[in-house]
Every structure is written in C-alpha cells, then in structure tokens.
Write an enzyme that holds these catalytic residues in place. Structure first.
Site, mmCIF file in Angstrom:
data_model
loop_
_atom_site.group_PDB
_atom_site.id
_atom_site.type_symbol
_atom_site.label_atom_id
_atom_site.label_comp_id
_atom_site.label_asym_id
_atom_site.label_seq_id
_atom_site.Cartn_x
_atom_site.Cartn_y
_atom_site.Cartn_z
ATOM 1 N N HIS A 1 -3.826 5.269 3.569
ATOM 2 C CA HIS A 1 -4.706 4.150 3.402
ATOM 3 C C HIS A 1 -4.164 2.821 3.879
ATOM 4 O O HIS A 1 -4.892 2.246 4.566
ATOM 5 C CB HIS A 1 -4.928 4.038 1.669
ATOM 6 C CG HIS A 1 -5.955 2.988 1.420
ATOM 7 N ND1 HIS A 1 -5.590 1.744 1.198
ATOM 8 C CD2 HIS A 1 -7.380 3.009 1.217
ATOM 9 C CE1 HIS A 1 -6.715 0.973 0.709
ATOM 10 N NE2 HIS A 1 -7.589 1.689 1.028
ATOM 11 N N SER B 1 -11.684 -1.213 -1.353
ATOM 12 C CA SER B 1 -10.080 -1.131 -0.692
ATOM 13 C C SER B 1 -10.366 -1.338 0.715
ATOM 14 O O SER B 1 -9.319 -1.727 1.568
ATOM 15 C CB SER B 1 -9.425 0.056 -1.005
ATOM 16 O OG SER B 1 -10.299 1.269 -0.910
ATOM 17 N N ASP C 1 0.932 -1.055 -0.068
ATOM 18 C CA ASP C 1 0.145 0.058 0.067
ATOM 19 C C ASP C 1 1.049 1.297 -0.031
ATOM 20 O O ASP C 1 2.282 1.274 -0.641
ATOM 21 C CB ASP C 1 -0.964 0.057 1.220
ATOM 22 C CG ASP C 1 -2.200 0.284 0.933
ATOM 23 O OD1 ASP C 1 -2.469 1.558 0.552
ATOM 24 O OD2 ASP C 1 -3.262 -0.190 0.781
#
Length: 913
Positions: free
Chosen positions: A249, A420, A211
C-alpha cells in the site's frame, strides 16, 4: 485678422497633437488628473488657455483621438489628497464637493448665473469659461477584470493521449490514469494538467508516507526517494523496505504522488516531489514510536500521508492517546519551521458497515484534512465513510474502475482504491500548491479546501447550505478537490491569522460522574435518562466570550460528550448552531453493540466553517427507545476554533495529559498501572482492511442522504424505563444495579458460559429425576414378567458389550455417553445391579439404563425400541445427534461438514484479505 489667428492656433494644436501622440506618463501619486471637454465658440467662448487658467490646471495632452477632449492636472497638496470617485458634473451640477478643480468650476457657474452683476467684467468672464466647458471629470484609476480564460489553461479539455503528447509523457499507463485525465467523464478528474502547464510539478516539496513501507528501489520511486527522512519503526532499521507479503500500500500511495515521468508505470500528480517512507503498519508499534513517526523529519517534511486508523467495521470507536496527540500538536506548532505539519487522513472504508469517520479520533481531529472518495463518474462509493469531519473528496475506485499506480518490484497496480487512495490524490494537489506558495500554513491548506472545492452531484439530497452560504455534504465535505482551482487560489491567497480557540465550561447533568476502569471500561454515575424524546441541552456563546478568548472567526467545532449506554450503536448525537445549522455527529451503527458508551468522546464538525457562533447552541441526544437497552446523558462541552482577533496575543496550545475526565480535574490524576493509555503497543488496521473486494466495481450513488434526521424521525410509543425514573447517588440499590449491569455487560462471555453450565446442570437433574420416576412407574407393571419376553437375555448381551467398552457396533450407551453421562460404564452397571427389587422387577431390571430411553417414547416402548444396540446393518445407522452440534456445522441434508467446509463456513461477514 482674428480669423487668421484662429487658423494658426488650430494648425499649431494639430501639430502639437501629432507630436504628443504618444501618451505622457501618469503620476497619480503626485497629481490629480481630469478630463476636460473644451467647446470653442469664436464669438463668446473662452480659449483652452483661458479655461485652464480659470480652473488652475495644467494641460497635459489631448485624450487620445477624442477631438476637443483634454487631459489636465493639478499637483496634489495637503488640502486635496483625499480620494473620490469620478464625478460627471454635466449631470449633477449641484453636488457639494471638496475637489479644488471641481470647486473652482462650481464657483464659476455660480458667478455666471448671478443676476445682480450681469454686466460686470468678472461675470462675463465666468460666463465665457463656463460656456466653453462641456464636460469635466476627475480621473480615478481602477482595475478591469479579464473575461477571457487564463492563457495557461487549455481552451478545451485535453484527451489523455493529447496530454501525453503535450507533456512528452512516455509512461505506458498514463492514458489509463483516468484520475489525471478522464476521457469518458472529463468533468471528473484531479485537473492537474493545467497546473503542470504553469510549470508546477511538486519540485522541492517533501511528503512522508506513514504506511507499510516503500519500495525505494522501484523505477518509479528510485529518484524520488528521500532516505534521510525515512525509517522503519516496525523493524527499527533505516530503510522502510516493505517486507511483508501484503505490504504494497505505501508504495502505491507514494506512486500516486511522486512517481517519476519515465517508461515504467503511471506518473504521479507531483512527479518532481520527494517521497519519504516511514513504516508503521508492518506490525505492532508502540505509542511512543507512533508519536515519533508523526514527527519524523517534521522540520523538512511538508505533508504526512496517512491512510490508516482504527478498524472500519462499524463497531470500533478509538483514537490517539496522549503521546500521539502531543506529537500531532507539536507538528502543528513547530513543523515546517512554524508553518505547521500538514496531516492528511483517509476517512475510512467502513461505509457498508455504517461506520462513520467521527468515530475515528484521527479523522475527526481539527489538525487533519479528512478525505473521502468519489469514483470516476463522480458518484459516492458505498465504502466511503460519511461524517461531519469530512472536508473534501478526491477520486478513487468505484463504478468498474480503479486507481492505476506503481507497485512493488516494478509492477503496476491496477486494482488500487478506497479512501486510502483518495487521500494521496489530495496530497499530490497540496504538494503542487506548496511549490507555488511554500509559506502556506496548515490552516491555509484547510481554508483553500473549503474555498475552492468543486460541488459534485448538485441534486444529491445530502447537500445543505451553511450559514456562510456554502454547501456542505457529509458524503462529499465541501466538494471535490480541483488542482487547478486550488493552486490558482493559493498563488494569490492572503495568509490567515494565527489560531485562537474558546473552551466552554463542562456542563455536568444531574451530578454526572465517570470513573475509568481497567481494559477501557468505565463506570458512570448520575446523568439524565435518554427518554423517548431524547435529551436536549443548550449553551450560550456571547460576544464577550469571543473577545475574551481573542476569537474572531469560526472554523472547527469540537463537541465532547459523556454518555452511558448499554448499546452504543443506538445512540444519535447532533449539534445545532444559533443560525439553525445542524451537524449530525453520530448516527446509528447496527453492528456496534459496545456497552462502554461515550466516555468524553470528542466529535468534530467542519460544517460551521465561517459561521458567526454568537448565540445559543443546542445539543440533542437520541436512542432507539429499545426497552432492553437504556442510557443516560452525563455532560458535555464545546471548543470553538478559528482565527485570532489580535495576532500578537495568539498562543500555542499545550495538549493536556487527560482530556476526558468528568468532572474535569485541574490536576490530572496519576495513571493506574493498567490504564489503557499505558498500553505499550498497538497495531493499526491495514489501509485496505474491510475494503470490499468489489470496491472498484460496485456502482456508486448520488441520491441518498448520508444520515436520517434524528430530530424528525418517527418515535415508537413511550415505554417505561425500569431504572431511569430517578438518578443520582442517593439510591444505593439503584447504583448497585447499574454497576452490576455494566459489569455483566463487560463480561458477557463469562456469564454466558456460567449460564450454560447452570442450564446443563438443571437438565441433568431433571433427567435423573425423570429416570427414577420411570423406574418407580415400571415397578407397577408386574405383568411384564420373564414369561412374556426374556429381557434377561437382552440385558446380558447388552451388558457384556457395555462392559467390554471396545469392539462391536456403537451401542446405545456409547450414544448416551456422547450426551455427557458423568459416570463410567462399570459403575453404572454395578449400581443398577444393586437396585432394590421393589424398584425394578426382574423383567424391568433387565432393561438397565435403556429404560429411560424406552419410556421417553411410551410406556411399552421396550417392545419396539427406537435406538437399537445392534443395527440391522454395519452402517452407522445410529446417527450423530443434532444437539451439541452447531447448525452451521451441517449440510442441509443433516450430514456433518468437513473441517475444510467448517473453515469456509466460519466467517464474520467481512472480507478477509
């Protein structure tokens, strides 16, 4: 005396019964046991001892509290070691059996019924024994099924507060984590608390989050962080620190899985699991580094959480190149010491743009568990992409709710979501299952998804029954992942056999060929035109093909197609199995105007899981019958993946360098210097790119089918195809036309600019021609002399201002110059002074270049000009012309927008982060 003996025997039996009240140990491996009901008759009957002797059995004990029912046995021998179901000979006395005791009893019955020697001692003995046996049954142990719920599962669904108290959770936001315990819609949650009650919390399982980084110093992740298997491939430093302003994220996703139970934010699904961070989304990354990231720590890392991919804009079709594919196959073959790395990918957030996860080469890979979203009400959010590669759904944002998890800098994320966020929720469940069964392979993980997924929204029209009897949906896959059902099944799961596959030959249609060109362009030759009824192709799979390829059962189906088309978004592709199960591989995408077609693109479907693949498969290709767009079908092949018949003959796949050549080549060609596979770096879309800002608020749906039916849709009347009547290499002119069409389509911007130049040049020629004609026409009006109006005075005043070139109000010449007059003012005035008097009389000559504008209105327009050199006021009454200015640079009133307003108005319809 006889009566006394009977009384003594009864007393003895009673005493024996009381002594033997505790059941004797059974030995079913060495003995055969029977239940015998003895009916004693003092005058004619045989005693229990006589009956046992006649049948050759040993009396073990009384059958519990059943009076006159005895358990007897005989040793097993080579002649009586077979297994049989229990037999009731009271109801079926004539059945021929081979059991020694039952056979002996049958012989006694036959002798007792014999009319020939009814008075012999043998017959009388047989009659006494038979009359004393009321019931005889062979005992065969069997397993009973519990009907009560498992004791580890709470009898009622817990509330969030109740669960917090039960598990001693002090995380202040645990009660807001509805995906763990949903008070409002208790049927819609990850259902992890019963698994925690089993003592499974992810301990010993390592997940790597590929990520944008991971805040390993946060309170929630500090103790979970695994530094040894972490790395920053963007900055090439050891620790994956999220340095970018938008790098949140990875931390949020890691918190969903491994956030510790403390008093920080929420708690993770597998809160004792370990988390590694591999940073690849902080900027551009080379393909070799991306490949390395997908294998980083692959011996010890069990799960790779991947919530990224090509942009979800409904226009992109992209996937991994050779090195990345090779890395994934290496992880599958050698990861976790041979059990295989588990790759979990989010399906994508482009649902509002009609994007489909089968246009993403990462999510439509057989090696990926592709996860889509449902919201806290169980509805399908419109951002969540549908496709035949979807395996399961997990809970995420929608219907006015989000996923609550940890964030950077010890903050709490309250607006996390999208597919996600759905993928890490599934990763957390897999981590719990791997703690219970560390030996699960990557394919066992997928099988358990198919077997245990829970159906949601049963009335949704998108559900279809498959050949195996399961239900499948392009939106939901096989259903919602349920942690309790998944882990419970995993604990007793029998591992699947190794993988096998069947590659079919490539079918080439009408001498179809594809040539790779620079910059991801392609040139196609041959093929069959996609007519009003589409194109249909069939392929036969036989039992012999299955046996030859050691393929026992079916799991994934790959379909690779070569299709040329001037507008890719018009193309629809479907595959139908021999059992009539249809997988829609590509539906229309309104925003996809790409003209490079499908250059051996590989679609994948899990809809045929468990189906018998033997028979005729049918491929169909359609477009929208737009007369301005056209395409051809050049070829296709299939790969069937499943379990091996003979595990000893299973092999490991070797990924080919080039897998989309048409015709297929045994030896891959040498890549050209500008081959797109040699591009050194790329940048994947941020996980939340194009995720709608209202992803947590927009209400989902459960009433729409994901895709229309291509084969059943109404078709417009047939229209002639200008260049598709014939195809092949025998028409040089047509091949040249096709090549030029593809070239022009590939260079739209160049030809658009060239066309604009041509149009402008023609307009300029037309203007000068008209201007000269106007001068000739004015020459005929000699009555317009200086005695009518002194135009020379006007000319002189105007001309002086033009020559000055500065100061004074904006003149008509300045306005004209804004239209692109190529010559300078001085040259124009000099040229007009040299004009022949036969062309322009003195009065007309005074008009100079204004004559063109005046005559555009009417022949006498010079008396009342539309444009004035000197406006009546100093205000800018000579407004800026509308042409040459884009419509979106004006307000409705016609005024120009400010630069800030132009920036705000300059958008492409997508939410910018």
């Amino acid at each position: 005396m006889r009566f006394l003996w009977v009384c003594l025997a009864s007393t003895a039996l009673s005493t024996t019964t009381s002594v033997l009240a505790k059941p004797a140990k059974r030995h079913y491996d060495t003995h055969r046991y029977y239940a015998l009901e003895h009916k004693f008759d003092e005058r004619l009957g045989a005693s229990l001892e006589e009956v046992a002797s006649a049948l050759g059995v040993e009396v073990v004990e009384q059958a519990g509290e059943l009076k006159d029912v005895w358990l007897v046995r005989v040793p097993k021998t080579e002649n009586n070691t077979f297994d049989r179901k229990a037999l009731d000979f009271r109801e079926d006395e004539d059945e021929d059996v081979l059991d020694p005791v039952i056979s002996a009893f049958q012989d006694l019955k036959q002798r007792a019924s014999s009319p020939l020697t009814s008075r012999s001692e043998d017959v009388l003995h047989a009659k006494r024994v038979v009359s004393s046996v009321n019931y005889l049954e062979l005992q065969t142990p069997k397993e009973l099924v519990k009907r009560a719920p498992p004791p580890i599962r709470p009898p009622t669904r817990p509330t969030a507060q109740g669960a917090a108290e039960h598990f001693g959770l002090h995380d202040p936001l645990f009660t807001a984590q509805w995906h763990l315990v949903n008070d409002d819609y208790p049927e819609h949650m990850m259902n992890v608390t019963p698994v925690w009650d089993m003592g499974l919390t992810g301990k010993g399982v390592l997940t790597s989050f590929l990520d944008d980084g991971l805040d390993f110093e946060s309170d929630d992740l500090r103790d979970a962080f695994d530094a040894e298997h972490s790395y920053d491939f963007n900055a090439h430093v050891d620790l994956p620190r999220p340095t970018g302003a938008r790098d949140h994220h990875g931390t949020r996703c890691a918190g969903q899985v491994a956030a510790r139970r403390n008093n920080a934010c929420g708690v993770g699904i597998a809160y004792d699991a370990k988390a590694a961070g591999v940073r690849i989304l902080g900027g551009k990354i080379s393909t070799v580094d991306e490949a390395a990231a997908l294998n980083y720590g692959y011996k010890d890392v069990s799960l790779y959480s991947c919530s990224w991919g090509p942009r979800d804009n409904g226009q992109t079709m992209d996937g991994p190149n050779y090195l990345i594919r090779k890395a994934v196959v290496n992880g599958i073959n050698n990861g976790r010491y041979g059990k295989g790395s588990i790759y979990v990918f989010a399906s994508g957030n482009g649902g509002r743009h009609q994007d489909q996860c089968n246009f993403d080469g990462y999510t439509n890979s057989i090696y990926s568990v592709t996860v889509s979203s449902i919201d806290w009400k169980g509805l399908h959010p419109d951002y969540s992409e549908a496709c035949a590669a979807n395996m399961i759904v997990a809970y995420s944002s929608g219907s006015k709710n989000h996923i609550v998890t940890t964030d950077r800098d010890n903050e709490c994320a309250m607006t996390h979501g999208g597919t996600s966020a759905a993928a890490p929720n599934a990763v957390g469940v897999f981590a719990l299952a791997l703690q219970a069964r560390p030996d699960l392979t990557w394919r066992d993980i997928q099988h358990l998804c198919v077997e245990t997924a829970r159906k949601v929204n049963p009335n949704d029209p998108d559900w279809e029954k498959t050949a195996s009897g399961r239900l499948y949906s392009y939106k939901y896959g096989y259903g919602a992942i349920d942690a309790y059902a998944y882990v419970t099944a995993a604990k007793s799961w029998q591992l699947v056999k190794p993988q096998a596959w069947l590659f079919t030959d490539t079918v080439i249609v009408n001498n179809g060929r594809m040539h790779s060109l620079p910059h991801r362009n392609y040139r196609y030759e041959g093929g069959e035109p996609i007519g009003p009824d589409g194109v249909e192709q069939k392929m036969m799979i036989t039992k012999e093909m299955m046996l030859k390829n050691n393929l026992e059962s079916l799991e994934h189906v790959d379909v690779r197609v070569w299709i040329s088309h001037t507008r890719r978004g018009d193309v629809e592709v479907e595959i139908e199995s021999p059992n009539g199960i249809r997988s829609i591989l590509a539906s229309t995408r309104e925003e996809d105007e790409d003209d490079t077609g499908f250059p051996g693109w590989r679609f994948m479907s899990v809809k045929h899981w468990g189906e018998n693949p033997v028979g005729e498969w049918t491929l169909r290709v359609f477009d929208q019958n737009d007369p301005e767009q056209h395409g051809k079908f050049l070829g296709w092949n299939m790969v069937l993946w499943g379990s091996a018949i003979d595990p000893t003959k299973a092999t490991k796949l070797v990924e080919p360098v080039i897998d989309n050549a048409l015709p297929p080549e045994d030896t891959p060609p040498r890549p050209e210097p500008n081959d797109p596979d040699l591009i050194s770096s790329t940048q994947h879309a941020k996980p939340t790119d194009l995720l709608p800002e209202d992803h947590g608020h927009a209400t989902g749906e459960n009433t729409k089918a994901a895709f229309p039916s291509p084969s059943n849709k109404p078709k417009p009347p047939s229209k002639p195809q200008q260049d598709d009547n014939t195809a092949g290499d025998d028409e040089p002119s047509k091949a040249w036309y096709d090549h030029m069409s593809s070239l022009m389509s590939a260079q739209k911007w160049f030809f658009a600019a060239l066309g604009a130049v041509v149009v402008f040049g023609l307009a300029a020629l037309a203007y000068f021609y008209k201007r000269r004609a106007d001068r000739l026409r004015l020459a005929e009006y000699r009555s317009l002399a200086a005695d009518d109006i002194s135009m020379d005075a006007i000319d002189g005043q105007s001309r002086s201002r033009v020559i000055a070139g500065s100061g004074g109000p904006r003149t008509t010449r300045a306005l004209y110059d804004s239209f692109g007059e190529p010559s300078s003012s001085d040259n124009l005035v000099d040229r007009e002074r040299r004009d022949d008097t036969n062309v322009n009389p003195p009065s007309a000559r005074g008009l100079g270049f204004h004559s063109g504008f005046l005559d555009d209105d009417e022949p006498s327009a010079g008396l009342t000009p539309k444009y004035r050199d000197e406006p009546e006021s100093r205000q800018p009454s000579a407004r800026r012309p509308s042409f040459g200015v884009e419509d979106d640079q004006r307000r409705p009133s016609g005024e120009m927008l400010t630069p800030r307003e132009e920036d705000d108005n300059d958008h492409d319809g997508y939410v910018r982060p």
